[in-house]
Scaffold this motif. Structure first.
Motif, PDB file in Angstrom:
ATOM      1  N   ALA A 164       0.840  -1.210   0.000  1.00  0.00           N
ATOM      2  CA  ALA A 164       0.000   0.000   0.000  1.00  0.00           C
ATOM      3  C   ALA A 164       0.871   1.254   0.000  1.00  0.00           C
ATOM      4  N   LYS A 165       1.980   1.216   0.751  1.00  0.00           N
ATOM      5  CA  LYS A 165       2.866   2.383   0.791  1.00  0.00           C
ATOM      6  C   LYS A 165       3.503   2.619  -0.581  1.00  0.00           C
ATOM      7  N   SER A 170       4.386   8.310  -5.816  1.00  0.00           N
ATOM      8  CA  SER A 170       4.118   8.862  -7.154  1.00  0.00           C
ATOM      9  C   SER A 170       4.913   8.134  -8.239  1.00  0.00           C
ATOM     10  N   VAL A 171       5.929   7.382  -7.871  1.00  0.00           N
ATOM     11  CA  VAL A 171       6.837   6.798  -8.858  1.00  0.00           C
ATOM     12  C   VAL A 171       6.733   5.269  -8.954  1.00  0.00           C
ATOM     13  N   THR A 174       4.687   3.245 -11.678  1.00  0.00           N
ATOM     14  CA  THR A 174       5.272   3.255 -13.032  1.00  0.00           C
ATOM     15  C   THR A 174       6.499   2.353 -13.093  1.00  0.00           C
ATOM     16  N   LEU A 175       7.320   2.339 -12.016  1.00  0.00           N
ATOM     17  CA  LEU A 175       8.513   1.483 -12.006  1.00  0.00           C
ATOM     18  C   LEU A 175       8.116   0.009 -12.077  1.00  0.00           C
ATOM     19  N   PHE A 176       7.032  -0.376 -11.392  1.00  0.00           N
ATOM     20  CA  PHE A 176       6.559  -1.773 -11.456  1.00  0.00           C
ATOM     21  C   PHE A 176       6.017  -2.081 -12.847  1.00  0.00           C
ATOM     22  N   PRO A 375      20.680   4.271  -4.439  1.00  0.00           N
ATOM     23  CA  PRO A 375      20.368   5.120  -5.590  1.00  0.00           C
ATOM     24  C   PRO A 375      19.608   6.389  -5.193  1.00  0.00           C
ATOM     25  N   GLY A 376      19.338   6.586  -3.888  1.00  0.00           N
ATOM     26  CA  GLY A 376      18.522   7.723  -3.462  1.00  0.00           C
ATOM     27  C   GLY A 376      17.054   7.413  -3.665  1.00  0.00           C
ATOM     28  N   PRO A 377      16.169   8.411  -3.460  1.00  0.00           N
ATOM     29  CA  PRO A 377      14.730   8.160  -3.596  1.00  0.00           C
ATOM     30  C   PRO A 377      14.403   7.715  -5.020  1.00  0.00           C
ATOM     31  N   PRO A 378      13.343   6.888  -5.177  1.00  0.00           N
ATOM     32  CA  PRO A 378      13.009   6.389  -6.515  1.00  0.00           C
ATOM     33  C   PRO A 378      12.656   7.531  -7.473  1.00  0.00           C
ATOM     34  N   THR A 379      13.156   7.406  -8.704  1.00  0.00           N
ATOM     35  CA  THR A 379      12.825   8.391  -9.737  1.00  0.00           C
ATOM     36  C   THR A 379      12.504   7.658 -11.019  1.00  0.00           C
TER      37      THR A 379
END
Ligand code: HEC
Ligand code: HEC
Length: 381
Positions: A164-165, A170-171, A174-176, A375-379
């Motif tokens: 759920a999180k 917001s990203v 789309t990454l999945f 890699p830092g926060p997902p982008t």
């Protein structure tokens, strides 16, 4: 005149097609094609490079590598929202600089401040393992990866909450989509993506690997140490076939490049009366499995202290002393331990050679590889 016009329009058409193709190559990331069940995406196949000192990598048919899957898996490995209070990621207990172990801690502490009873394991060349955890209780990497999130003394979160999180982000949706071709976040997909990332974490570029490839020399001391690992332990006549060696190769073979065959064994750490953690026998319940643990790789051991399933040894010197002693006899101790014949009886010089050799397995290119770091926060890129 006509000819001229035709070629012009043909050129124009070609130009349009080229522009369209180029455009489609660059922009589908923002606008995935709408399929019958929503947007779809074609993930990019990825070919993993295996150094020549390692055998070919087994890759499960139901989880092939894709560029997008590996990228997602890396974000998830460093994702603290997979834990109950959003403070702990996989990397909290598997940090790059210590060969992806837990910062020298004997036991790892979970989000509730409770410590476990096993030492964090190095993550390296996990694609070749045939079982996972010290007691081998997970048969596949995908199965292993599902466990830490819900483990009450580790990340202590439920997978539905964790999913759920990720869905609320917001990203991640789309990454999945990009990693799996169709929309949807599930724990199985999260585990698959992380497994892809972990399988790319290959250590095969230590000084020893370079030596085997003829690219670098090892010192005489280091080479003698390597030879000792390949010689039978024990001194004749007490051990008729003894060669005064260190006998490591039976259980940590260098063939295949991993310095382990992945078999679960009892290397004689404790007398039977002192067994607490039963290892493999703890979940199979079989008498012949008691106190058996997965034989770990010797790669990067100079970085991954402390040692053994319970992190009881702080130094490699202590490890060598253990093997030199022959180990504690019990019903399940491995016959390759020299417990009946007074141990290996290694001289101080041989012990130093062994330690020098173990240091040649340190792979700084592996632990420093930026592709395995946070890699830092997902982008989206
Ligand atoms: C609280 C610390 C902690 C966290 C968080 C954690 N691990 Fe671990 N990991 C360990 C310990 C301890 C072991 C050994 C446990 C055992 O044998 O029962 C282990 C074992 C493993 C292994 C087995 C390696 C092998 O060769 O068998 C893998 C792979 C792994 N962890 C990956 C992960 C991933 C992926 C995550 C995040 C989803 C994660 N870990 C989160 C501490 C942790
Ligand atoms: C009989 C099989 C066997 C032999 C022989 C053997 N090992 Fe091991 N080794 C194991 C097993 C099994 C473990 C894990 C035991 C545990 O944690 O309960 C282990 C653990 C280790 C570890 C700890 C690694 C870590 O990640 O914690 C090191 C280092 C090691 N062995 C080095 C050696 C060296 C050096 C030799 C030769 C002197 C050697 N071993 C001989 C089976 C063996």
């Amino acid at each position: 005149m006509i000819r001229h016009r035709t070629s012009l329009s043909l050129l124009g058409l070609l130009g349009l097609v080229t522009a369209f193709t180029a455009c489609r190559k660059e922009t589908p990331e923002e606008t995935p094609d709408a399929g019958p069940d929503g947007p779809t995406w074609t993930p990019t196949p990825y070919t993993v490079e295996v150094p020549p000192t390692l055998s070919a990598m087994p890759i499960p048919a139901d989880n092939p590598f894709t560029v997008e899957g590996i990228r997602l898996g890396r974000f998830l490995f460093y994702e603290e929202r997979l834990s109950g209070n959003n403070t702990q990621s996989c990397a909290s207990c598997h940090a790059p600089e210590v060969a992806f172990t837990d910062h020298g801690n004997q036991f790892s502490v979970g989000i509730d401040g409770i410590a476990g009873n096993r030492n964090s394991m190095a993550i390296q060349n996990v694609a070749w393992e045939s079982s996972y955890f010290w007691d081998g209780r997970a048969a596949t990497l995908e199965e292993q990866i599902l466990q830490p999130v819900e483990n009450p003394i580790e990340m202590h979160e439920t997978w539905p909450n964790a999913v759920a999180k990720l869905e609320a982000d917001s990203v991640y949706p789309t990454l999945f989509l990009r990693a799996f071709g169709t929309p949807g976040i599930t724990k199985e997909r999260a585990a698959k993506a992380m497994a892809q990332f972990l399988r790319t974490m290959i250590s095969g570029d230590s000084r020893f690997d370079k030596f085997m490839r003829g690219e670098e020399q090892l010192s005489v001391e280091e080479q003698l140490g390597f030879q000792l690992t390949l010689l039978e332990g024990g001194i004749p006549p007490a051990v008729p076939l003894g060669q005064g060696g260190a006998d490591c190769f039976h259980c940590h073979p260098h063939g295949g490049g991993r310095f382990t065959d992945g078999i679960l064994r009892n290397n004689g750490l404790d007398p039977q009366s002192a067994w607490t953690d039963l290892g493999l026998g703890g979940w199979t319940g079989l008498p012949q499995d008691m106190a058996k643990f997965k034989t770990p790789s010797l790669r990067n051991v100079a970085l991954s202290a402390p040692y053994m399933h319970d992190g009881r040894f702080q130094t490699l010197e202590e490890v060598i002393e253990h093997y030199n002693s022959g180990g504690h006899p019990s019903t399940t101790i491995d016959p390759n331990m020299k417990f009946t014949t007074g141990g290996l009886q290694l001289s101080a010089e041989k012990k130093a050679q062994l330690i020098a050799f173990l240091h040649t397995l340190t792979d700084t290119a592996f632990v420093n590889n930026p592709a395995f770091h946070d890699p830092g926060p997902p982008t989206l890129e």
